[in-house]
Write a protein that holds these residues in place. Structure first.
Motif, PDB file in Angstrom:
ATOM      1  N   LEU A  72       9.983  -1.139  43.208  1.00 16.47           N
ATOM      2  CA  LEU A  72       8.718  -1.567  42.620  1.00 16.47           C
ATOM      3  C   LEU A  72       7.555  -1.669  43.591  1.00 16.47           C
ATOM      4  O   LEU A  72       6.400  -1.770  43.145  1.00 16.47           O
ATOM      5  CB  LEU A  72       8.908  -2.922  41.920  1.00 16.47           C
ATOM      6  N   ALA A  73       7.809  -1.633  44.882  1.00 16.92           N
ATOM      7  CA  ALA A  73       6.724  -1.838  45.859  1.00 16.92           C
ATOM      8  C   ALA A  73       5.519  -0.927  45.633  1.00 16.92           C
ATOM      9  O   ALA A  73       4.365  -1.386  45.762  1.00 16.92           O
ATOM     10  CB  ALA A  73       7.257  -1.674  47.278  1.00 16.92           C
ATOM     11  N   PRO A  74       5.684   0.358  45.276  1.00 17.25           N
ATOM     12  CA  PRO A  74       4.500   1.203  45.079  1.00 17.25           C
ATOM     13  C   PRO A  74       3.598   0.749  43.927  1.00 17.25           C
ATOM     14  O   PRO A  74       2.422   1.129  43.887  1.00 17.25           O
ATOM     15  CB  PRO A  74       5.101   2.586  44.780  1.00 17.25           C
ATOM     16  N   LEU A  75       4.126  -0.040  42.992  1.00 17.73           N
ATOM     17  CA  LEU A  75       3.333  -0.474  41.842  1.00 17.73           C
ATOM     18  C   LEU A  75       2.622  -1.802  42.075  1.00 17.73           C
ATOM     19  O   LEU A  75       1.748  -2.183  41.297  1.00 17.73           O
ATOM     20  CB  LEU A  75       4.230  -0.603  40.602  1.00 17.73           C
ATOM     21  N   VAL A  76       2.995  -2.512  43.141  1.00 26.28           N
ATOM     22  CA  VAL A  76       2.464  -3.860  43.370  1.00 26.28           C
ATOM     23  C   VAL A  76       0.965  -3.874  43.659  1.00 26.28           C
ATOM     24  O   VAL A  76       0.244  -4.758  43.164  1.00 26.28           O
ATOM     25  CB  VAL A  76       3.248  -4.555  44.502  1.00 26.28           C
ATOM     26  N   PRO A  77       0.418  -2.930  44.465  1.00 24.38           N
ATOM     27  CA  PRO A  77      -1.012  -3.019  44.791  1.00 24.38           C
ATOM     28  C   PRO A  77      -1.935  -3.039  43.578  1.00 24.38           C
ATOM     29  O   PRO A  77      -3.033  -3.586  43.647  1.00 24.38           O
ATOM     30  CB  PRO A  77      -1.250  -1.771  45.650  1.00 24.38           C
ATOM     31  N   GLY A  78      -1.534  -2.481  42.491  1.00 20.58           N
ATOM     32  CA  GLY A  78      -2.369  -2.508  41.284  1.00 20.58           C
ATOM     33  C   GLY A  78      -2.350  -3.831  40.557  1.00 20.58           C
ATOM     34  O   GLY A  78      -3.115  -4.037  39.599  1.00 20.58           O
ATOM     35  N   GLY A  79      -1.485  -4.747  40.981  1.00 15.68           N
ATOM     36  CA  GLY A  79      -1.449  -6.072  40.372  1.00 15.68           C
ATOM     37  C   GLY A  79      -0.855  -6.108  38.981  1.00 15.68           C
ATOM     38  O   GLY A  79      -1.035  -7.093  38.262  1.00 15.68           O
ATOM     39  N   ARG A  80      -0.095  -5.073  38.607  1.00 14.22           N
ATOM     40  CA  ARG A  80       0.422  -5.018  37.238  1.00 14.22           C
ATOM     41  C   ARG A  80       1.911  -5.334  37.152  1.00 14.22           C
ATOM     42  O   ARG A  80       2.468  -5.428  36.070  1.00 14.22           O
ATOM     43  CB  ARG A  80       0.149  -3.628  36.640  1.00 14.22           C
ATOM     44  N   VAL A  81       2.569  -5.461  38.319  1.00 13.37           N
ATOM     45  CA  VAL A  81       3.955  -5.934  38.374  1.00 13.37           C
ATOM     46  C   VAL A  81       4.025  -7.026  39.437  1.00 13.37           C
ATOM     47  O   VAL A  81       3.168  -7.089  40.328  1.00 13.37           O
ATOM     48  CB  VAL A  81       4.952  -4.798  38.703  1.00 13.37           C
ATOM     49  N   PRO A  82       5.025  -7.906  39.380  1.00 13.02           N
ATOM     50  CA  PRO A  82       5.092  -9.006  40.344  1.00 13.02           C
ATOM     51  C   PRO A  82       5.317  -8.516  41.775  1.00 13.02           C
ATOM     52  O   PRO A  82       5.987  -7.516  42.011  1.00 13.02           O
ATOM     53  CB  PRO A  82       6.295  -9.830  39.853  1.00 13.02           C
ATOM     54  N   ARG A  83       4.759  -9.274  42.718  1.00  9.52           N
ATOM     55  CA  ARG A  83       4.950  -8.983  44.145  1.00  9.52           C
ATOM     56  C   ARG A  83       6.106  -9.829  44.666  1.00  9.52           C
ATOM     57  O   ARG A  83       6.130 -11.050  44.495  1.00  9.52           O
ATOM     58  CB  ARG A  83       3.668  -9.297  44.914  1.00  9.52           C
ATOM     59  N   LEU A  84       7.060  -9.188  45.311  1.00  6.36           N
ATOM     60  CA  LEU A  84       8.210  -9.897  45.867  1.00  6.36           C
ATOM     61  C   LEU A  84       7.768 -10.784  47.032  1.00  6.36           C
ATOM     62  O   LEU A  84       7.067 -10.342  47.941  1.00  6.36           O
ATOM     63  CB  LEU A  84       9.249  -8.887  46.354  1.00  6.36           C
ATOM     64  N   LEU A  85       8.197 -12.048  47.002  1.00  3.86           N
ATOM     65  CA  LEU A  85       7.943 -12.974  48.099  1.00  3.86           C
ATOM     66  C   LEU A  85       9.219 -13.226  48.903  1.00  3.86           C
ATOM     67  O   LEU A  85       9.238 -13.045  50.113  1.00  3.86           O
ATOM     68  CB  LEU A  85       7.392 -14.300  47.559  1.00  3.86           C
ATOM     69  N   HIS A  86      10.268 -13.644  48.219  1.00  3.42           N
ATOM     70  CA  HIS A  86      11.547 -13.901  48.877  1.00  3.42           C
ATOM     71  C   HIS A  86      12.670 -13.624  47.887  1.00  3.42           C
ATOM     72  O   HIS A  86      12.480 -13.747  46.670  1.00  3.42           O
ATOM     73  CB  HIS A  86      11.655 -15.367  49.335  1.00  3.42           C
ATOM     74  N   ALA A  87      13.839 -13.305  48.399  1.00  6.89           N
ATOM     75  CA  ALA A  87      15.008 -13.126  47.548  1.00  6.89           C
ATOM     76  C   ALA A  87      16.261 -13.355  48.366  1.00  6.89           C
ATOM     77  O   ALA A  87      16.306 -13.062  49.566  1.00  6.89           O
ATOM     78  CB  ALA A  87      15.034 -11.726  46.932  1.00  6.89           C
ATOM     79  N   ASP A  88      17.282 -13.869  47.714  1.00  5.43           N
ATOM     80  CA  ASP A  88      18.579 -14.061  48.351  1.00  5.43           C
ATOM     81  C   ASP A  88      19.649 -13.759  47.306  1.00  5.43           C
ATOM     82  O   ASP A  88      19.868 -14.548  46.383  1.00  5.43           O
ATOM     83  CB  ASP A  88      18.718 -15.499  48.862  1.00  5.43           C
TER      84      ASP A  88
END
Length: 284
Positions: A72-88
């Motif tokens: 999903l990282a390529p879609l994040v700059p447009g602000g239309r999908v969530p941006r990952l902050l942390h995950a475990d």
């Protein structure tokens, strides 16, 4: 101090604090017992966070973490999908930036063609993130459908046997698969100031593109040619044709009816039985 966070165990609590410091619970969006905890938090720096927490039996959260890390990282700059902050993955925790907006489902936007045009555009962007040919995908989907039919359900005996015969007759050609959402419909969309965004990637995976049309096809798009046309226009075409699509509708119908029975959702189970009748009428 970090406020009480419902649905989290002690280890998960500590991990959230290590990520964000003291946080405040803004809202609990969890859907009920057995589902992942879904919390809106405010971090010390003022960031609003969407936090999901679950247990080892929940495979959806693991799948969502993988989607954020690998797709999903390529879609994040447009602000239309969530941006990952942390995950475990080991501790079953996912934190993303909170996407503003109200759920489309149940609101006025659910009936507006422009909502579906935007959703179609977003789906096209997701599907464009990759493509490959999978020679085993069709067989795997049919095997899963047969497992549903082998498990407890309330589909009558004659219909069950008809479904088994239909699935057994399916061809298994190689299929082009792409990154799909897996649960693409208005409960996975939010809207703010007319802008549609997509959330909840817990069923993301590599599938035939038409599978992301299946739930909409029998619900919001049914009887609404204006919405269907807007969605297809945004997407850049309509994949709801051909043998892959027909096989998909059979499998979706089976899975809906059986899953809904097993979780005790009578209304959705009835919907699944309607899907079965429609799918069998199409192949008949």
């Amino acid at each position: 101090m970090t406020s009480d966070l419902p649905g989290l165990d002690g280890v998960q609590h500590e991990l959230v604090t290590s990520w964000f410091g003291a946080v405040r619970l803004v809202a609990d969006h969890s859907r009920g017992p057995g589902d992942a905890a879904v919390l809106r938090l405010r971090a010390e720096d003022g960031t609003d966070v969407a936090l999901k927490a679950s247990g080892p039996a929940d495979h959806h959260l693991d799948r969502e973490i993988v989607a954020h890390r690998t797709l999903l990282a390529p879609l994040v700059p447009g602000g239309r999908v969530p941006r990952l902050l942390h995950a475990d993955r080991e501790r079953h925790l996912l934190a993303t930036a909170w996407l503003p907006g109200d759920l489309v489902e149940g609101g006025a936007a659910e009936r507006e063609p422009d909502t579906y045009r935007q959703a179609g555009e977003l789906l096209a962007c997701l599907h464009a993130l990759g493509t490959r040919v999978d020679g085993d995908w069709e067989a795997a989907q049919d095997a899963r459908a047969m497992r549903w039919l082998d498990s407890p359900h309330r589909i009558d005996v004659a219909t069950t046997e008809q479904l088994r015969a239909v699935v057994a007759a399916h061809a298994h050609p190689p299929v082009r698969v792409v990154p799909t959402h897996g649960d693409f419909h208005p409960r996975s969309w939010v809207v703010e100031d007319g802008v549609v965004r997509v959330i909840d990637f817990g069923r993301a995976g590599w599938r035939a593109p038409c599978t992301d049309f299946a739930r909409l096809h029998r619900q919001q798009l049914a009887g609404r040619e204006d919405l269907a046309s807007a969605f297809a226009a945004g997407y850049g075409g309509d994949p709801r044709t051909g043998d892959v699509w027909r096989r998909t509708l059979v499998r979706v119908a089976i899975g809906t009816a059986v899953w809904a029975y097993q979780v005790g959702d009578a209304a959705f189970e009835a919907h699944g039985h309607r899907l079965i009748r429609a799918a069998l009428a199409q192949v008949g």
